[in-house]
Each structure stands twice: as structure tokens, then as C-alpha cells.
Motif scaffolding. Structure first.
Motif, short mmCIF file in Angstrom:
data_model
loop_
_atom_site.label_atom_id
_atom_site.label_comp_id
_atom_site.label_asym_id
_atom_site.label_seq_id
_atom_site.Cartn_x
_atom_site.Cartn_y
_atom_site.Cartn_z
N HIS A 126 0.85 -1.20 0.00
CA HIS A 126 0.00 0.00 0.00
C HIS A 126 0.89 1.24 0.00
O HIS A 126 1.65 1.45 0.94
CB HIS A 126 -0.91 0.04 1.24
CG HIS A 126 -1.84 -1.11 1.34
ND1 HIS A 126 -2.96 -1.22 0.56
CD2 HIS A 126 -1.81 -2.23 2.11
CE1 HIS A 126 -3.59 -2.36 0.84
NE2 HIS A 126 -2.90 -2.98 1.78
N MET A 127 0.74 2.08 -1.03
CA MET A 127 1.60 3.25 -1.14
C MET A 127 1.22 4.37 -0.16
O MET A 127 2.04 5.19 0.20
CB MET A 127 1.60 3.81 -2.58
CG MET A 127 2.42 2.97 -3.54
SD MET A 127 4.17 2.79 -3.09
CE MET A 127 4.80 4.43 -3.42
N ALA A 132 -5.22 0.26 5.79
CA ALA A 132 -4.75 -1.01 5.20
C ALA A 132 -3.21 -1.09 5.26
O ALA A 132 -2.65 -2.16 5.52
CB ALA A 132 -5.23 -1.14 3.76
N PHE A 133 -2.56 0.04 5.05
CA PHE A 133 -1.09 0.12 5.16
C PHE A 133 -0.66 -0.25 6.58
O PHE A 133 0.22 -1.09 6.78
CB PHE A 133 -0.61 1.53 4.79
CG PHE A 133 0.82 1.80 5.18
CD1 PHE A 133 1.86 1.43 4.35
CD2 PHE A 133 1.12 2.44 6.39
CE1 PHE A 133 3.18 1.68 4.71
CE2 PHE A 133 2.43 2.69 6.75
CZ PHE A 133 3.47 2.31 5.91
N ALA A 135 -2.30 -1.88 8.81
CA ALA A 135 -2.63 -3.28 9.12
C ALA A 135 -1.48 -4.20 8.69
O ALA A 135 -1.07 -5.09 9.44
CB ALA A 135 -3.94 -3.67 8.43
N VAL A 136 -0.94 -3.95 7.51
CA VAL A 136 0.21 -4.73 7.02
C VAL A 136 1.42 -4.49 7.93
O VAL A 136 2.09 -5.43 8.37
CB VAL A 136 0.55 -4.37 5.55
CG1 VAL A 136 1.89 -4.98 5.13
CG2 VAL A 136 -0.56 -4.82 4.62
N LEU A 137 1.67 -3.23 8.23
CA LEU A 137 2.82 -2.86 9.04
C LEU A 137 2.75 -3.49 10.44
O LEU A 137 3.72 -4.07 10.93
CB LEU A 137 2.91 -1.33 9.15
CG LEU A 137 4.08 -0.74 9.92
CD1 LEU A 137 5.42 -1.27 9.41
CD2 LEU A 137 4.06 0.77 9.82
N HIS A 138 1.59 -3.42 11.07
CA HIS A 138 1.44 -3.97 12.42
C HIS A 138 1.44 -5.50 12.44
O HIS A 138 1.78 -6.10 13.44
CB HIS A 138 0.21 -3.39 13.12
CG HIS A 138 0.41 -1.95 13.50
ND1 HIS A 138 1.25 -1.56 14.51
CD2 HIS A 138 -0.07 -0.82 12.96
CE1 HIS A 138 1.26 -0.24 14.60
NE2 HIS A 138 0.46 0.24 13.66
N THR A 139 1.09 -6.12 11.31
CA THR A 139 1.20 -7.58 11.20
C THR A 139 2.68 -7.98 11.19
O THR A 139 3.07 -8.95 11.84
CB THR A 139 0.49 -8.10 9.93
OG1 THR A 139 -0.88 -7.71 9.99
CG2 THR A 139 0.60 -9.61 9.80
N MET A 140 3.49 -7.20 10.48
CA MET A 140 4.93 -7.48 10.44
C MET A 140 5.61 -7.16 11.76
O MET A 140 6.51 -7.87 12.19
CB MET A 140 5.61 -6.65 9.34
CG MET A 140 5.35 -7.13 7.95
SD MET A 140 6.47 -6.34 6.77
CE MET A 140 5.80 -4.69 6.71
N MET A 141 5.20 -6.05 12.39
CA MET A 141 5.85 -5.57 13.61
C MET A 141 4.78 -5.01 14.54
O MET A 141 4.47 -3.82 14.50
CB MET A 141 6.88 -4.50 13.25
CG MET A 141 7.68 -3.97 14.41
SD MET A 141 8.98 -2.83 13.87
CE MET A 141 10.40 -3.91 14.02
N PRO A 142 4.20 -5.88 15.38
CA PRO A 142 3.11 -5.45 16.28
C PRO A 142 3.47 -4.27 17.19
O PRO A 142 2.60 -3.46 17.50
CB PRO A 142 2.81 -6.71 17.10
CG PRO A 142 3.29 -7.84 16.25
CD PRO A 142 4.47 -7.31 15.49
#
Length: 164
Positions: A126-127, A132-133, A135-142
Motif C-alpha cells: 500500500h503506497m 490497510a497500510f 494493518a500490514v505494518l502492524h502484522t509485520m511488527m506489532p
């Protein structure tokens, strides 16, 4: 003087010699120079080593973080580079498929460096900076929010890669 790169502390040992060389032995940088008074020469040699070492470190970390999060990331960017950036910690260009990271980031903790790498990898999906951006970021690094605070609070010295 001490040089810090991704939490690794290196003491600098200055040696007068016939040739300008730099070598690393464990936690020491052996800096051999023909002119011990030439501060520019010493700084340039150290900075060249620092840039190359941080480039290698960030490429390895980016590949490892990507591998661990392959299930949510679209792809590994073709190029990871280190640049002199004063106003941002990193950037991702879809056009050049490049993640660029600030050289001064090397003075921070491994977790802080990882947080910037995760942030830029999230941009491959997600640019923008919408939910949504994150969500991806927090999945990688809570714990991203907590770790990213270090980058806002800690101000490295002007000679950020060298401390007395």
C-alpha cells in the motif's frame, strides 16, 4: 572515539603508517593513515566503511524481514540502498523498485532500523498511509508504534556516527 553501527560499538585505533587502510578486528576499527592530523581523511575513510557496512546490514535485514513476512508482502524490492537523507528515515519508489534508507539510521537500535525497513516494505503493498497500510505494518511488527518513537525522541549528534 567510538563508532556505533546497528548497536555494535567499534573503538577506533589510529595507526600511523605508509598507506591509508581500514580493517576491522572484532570490535575495533584499525585505521592506518599516512597523516594522523588529517581529520578529513580519517572521517572520509570511516564514512566509506560505515556506508558500505550499513548497506550490507540493511540488505540482509530487508531480505530476512521479507522472508518472514512473505505471506503478506507482494514482493521484495529489486534494490535496497543507503543514502544521505536529513528529513526522512526511508522511502520506497515503485517506479525504480527501490527502498532507500537514511545512512544516519545506522546510529539507532536494530529494532528502530527494522521498523523503518518494515514501514518501507509495507509500501510495496500500500503506497499511502491509510488503515490497510498500517494493518500490514502492524502484522509485520506489532510493536511498531512503540519502536518508532525512538526515532522521534533520540537525536543523534551532528557527527551521528562518531562519538567521543
Amino acid at each position: 572515539a567510538v563508532l556505533s553501527l546497528a548497536e555494535q560499538q567499534y573503538s577506533i585505533v589510529l595507526i600511523h603508517g605508509k598507506k591509508n587502510t581500514l580493517s576491522v578486528e572484532e570490535d575495533q576499527i584499525l585505521l592506518t593513515v599516512t597523516d594522523c592530523e588529517n581529520e578529513t581523511l580519517k572521517r572520509d575513510m570511516l564514512l566509506k566503511w560505515y556506508r558500505k557496512s550499513f548497506q550490507t546490514y540493511t540488505q540482509q535485514r530487508t531480505q530476512a524481514i521479507y522472508a518472514a513476512n512473505r505471506h503478506i508482502l507482494t514482493h521484495l524490492p529489486g534494490k535496497i540502498t543507503v543514502r544521505d537523507m536529513d528529513t526522512r528515515w526511508g522511502s520506497f519508489s515503485r517506479k525504480t523498485d527501490t527502498i532507500a534508507l537514511a545512512l544516519r539510521l545506522g546510529a539507532y537500535s536494530k529494532k528502530a532500523i527494522d521498523s523503518v525497513i518494515c514501514h518501507e516494505l509495507a509500501h510495496t503493498v500500500h503506497m499511502n498511509h491509510q488503515s490497510a497500510f498500517y494493518a500490514v505494518l502492524h502484522t509485520m511488527m506489532p510493536d511498531y508504534r512503540q519502536i518508532s518513537k525512538e526515532l522521534k525522541q533520540k537525536k543523534p549528534a551532528q557527527n551521528w556516527f562518531l562519538s567521543e
